[in-house]
Design a protein around this motif. Structure first.
Motif, PDB file in Angstrom:
ATOM      1  N   TYR A   8       0.826  -1.203   0.000  1.00  0.00           N
ATOM      2  CA  TYR A   8       0.000   0.000   0.000  1.00  0.00           C
ATOM      3  C   TYR A   8       0.861   1.254   0.000  1.00  0.00           C
ATOM      4  CZ  TYR A   8      -4.096  -2.795   1.126  1.00  0.00           C
ATOM      5  OH  TYR A   8      -5.112  -3.700   1.088  1.00  0.00           O
ATOM      6  N   THR A   9       0.439   2.239  -0.790  1.00  0.00           N
ATOM      7  CA  THR A   9       1.073   3.548  -0.753  1.00  0.00           C
ATOM      8  C   THR A   9       0.238   4.446   0.145  1.00  0.00           C
ATOM      9  OG1 THR A   9      -0.241   4.411  -2.589  1.00  0.00           O
ATOM     10  CG2 THR A   9       1.821   3.258  -3.168  1.00  0.00           C
ATOM     11  N   LYS A  11      -1.207   7.065  -0.775  1.00  0.00           N
ATOM     12  CA  LYS A  11      -2.389   7.403  -1.581  1.00  0.00           C
ATOM     13  C   LYS A  11      -3.443   6.289  -1.478  1.00  0.00           C
ATOM     14  CE  LYS A  11      -3.696   8.686  -6.284  1.00  0.00           C
ATOM     15  NZ  LYS A  11      -3.237   8.893  -7.652  1.00  0.00           N
ATOM     16  N   ASP A  12      -2.994   5.029  -1.517  1.00  0.00           N
ATOM     17  CA  ASP A  12      -3.914   3.887  -1.363  1.00  0.00           C
ATOM     18  C   ASP A  12      -4.613   3.945  -0.010  1.00  0.00           C
ATOM     19  OD1 ASP A  12      -3.119   2.808  -3.839  1.00  0.00           O
ATOM     20  OD2 ASP A  12      -1.569   1.558  -2.899  1.00  0.00           O
ATOM     21  N   ILE A  13      -3.847   4.230   1.028  1.00  0.00           N
ATOM     22  CA  ILE A  13      -4.399   4.290   2.390  1.00  0.00           C
ATOM     23  C   ILE A  13      -5.464   5.385   2.464  1.00  0.00           C
ATOM     24  CG2 ILE A  13      -3.873   4.795   4.813  1.00  0.00           C
ATOM     25  CD1 ILE A  13      -2.757   2.130   4.029  1.00  0.00           C
ATOM     26  N   ALA A  15      -7.308   6.611   0.030  1.00  0.00           N
ATOM     27  CA  ALA A  15      -8.493   6.195  -0.733  1.00  0.00           C
ATOM     28  C   ALA A  15      -9.300   5.169   0.054  1.00  0.00           C
ATOM     29  CB  ALA A  15      -8.068   5.625  -2.093  1.00  0.00           C
ATOM     30  N   ARG A  16      -8.620   4.227   0.700  1.00  0.00           N
ATOM     31  CA  ARG A  16      -9.312   3.220   1.517  1.00  0.00           C
ATOM     32  C   ARG A  16     -10.060   3.884   2.673  1.00  0.00           C
ATOM     33  NH1 ARG A  16      -7.633  -2.397   1.234  1.00  0.00           N
ATOM     34  NH2 ARG A  16      -8.256  -2.545   3.400  1.00  0.00           N
ATOM     35  N   ASP A  19     -13.244   5.471   1.371  1.00  0.00           N
ATOM     36  CA  ASP A  19     -14.202   4.408   1.077  1.00  0.00           C
ATOM     37  C   ASP A  19     -14.789   3.854   2.373  1.00  0.00           C
ATOM     38  OD1 ASP A  19     -15.463   2.428  -0.778  1.00  0.00           O
ATOM     39  OD2 ASP A  19     -14.234   1.037   0.396  1.00  0.00           O
ATOM     40  N   GLY A 161      -2.461  -5.885  -7.663  1.00  0.00           N
ATOM     41  CA  GLY A 161      -1.827  -4.847  -8.465  1.00  0.00           C
ATOM     42  C   GLY A 161      -0.777  -5.454  -9.382  1.00  0.00           C
TER      43      GLY A 161
END
Length: 194
Positions: A8-9, A11-13, A15-16, A19, A161
């Protein structure tokens, strides 16, 4: 987290997190932040923590009032119920935990409270647990602590990914299993009295 979950980046964190917040508003999931007070950090983990990772004491507002965190603490993960379906009385449970805290009992405690809330408060009939073949720790915990076995293996259903998929190992625990033996086994593992 100072250490991001594998793959996870930042940015991913983010977005999660967005959500997760949207799903909680829609009552599709219940998510808990897993914290550890500084005085309760396991001895073998203390040297792995930088002082700047600790957050200051604070009062945390919750639906039913507040929780006073009276000393510095760490946010080490999140745990909760996902894919909640009131009609079918089902959900899934999930956890993400800082790898420095694996095998400390923190995951067991967080999952205990999530399962207890699902079965005792929400009166769910079925709670699913999804993991991967490589996650031997979670598979072993599910089979040895809860006493349940893999329900199905869904081929290449989890996308990691970079064009890579892995199989999902799916488990389920039912209300009668929880109340019949699994809750007591988990309470014993956690050394909970009563």
């Amino acid at each position: 987290f100072k250490m991001l979950p594998n793959g996870y980046t930042a940015k991913d964190i983010a977005a999660r997190r967005l959500d997760r917040d949207e799903r909680q508003v829609k009552k599709e999931q219940v998510n808990y932040t897993v914290i550890v007070k500084k005085s309760l950090v396991p001895e073998h983990v203390v040297s792995l923590i930088d002082d700047d990772e600790y957050l200051p004491p604070k009062r945390v507002l919750i639906d039913s009032g507040h929780i006073d965190v009276d000393e510095p603490y760490l946010v080490v993960g999140c745990c909760g119920l996902l894919n909640m379906d009131a009609f079918n009385r089902s959900a899934s449970v999930g956890i993400i935990l800082d790898s420095r805290f694996w095998r400390t009992g923190i995951s067991s405690a967080a999952l205990y409270y999530s399962l207890k809330f699902g079965f005792d408060d929400l009166k769910l009939h079925r709670i699913g647990i999804e993991t991967t073949e490589k996650n031997a720790g979670m598979r072993g915990w599910t089979e040895n602590v809860l006493g349940i076995h893999v329900e199905s293996i869904r081929k290449e259903s989890l996308y990691l990914g970079n064009g890579k998929f892995v199989d999902s190992w799916d488990y389920a625990i039912f209300d009668y299993q929880w109340h019949g033996r699994a809750e007591a086994r988990l309470r014993s593992k956690l050394r909970m009295v009563g």
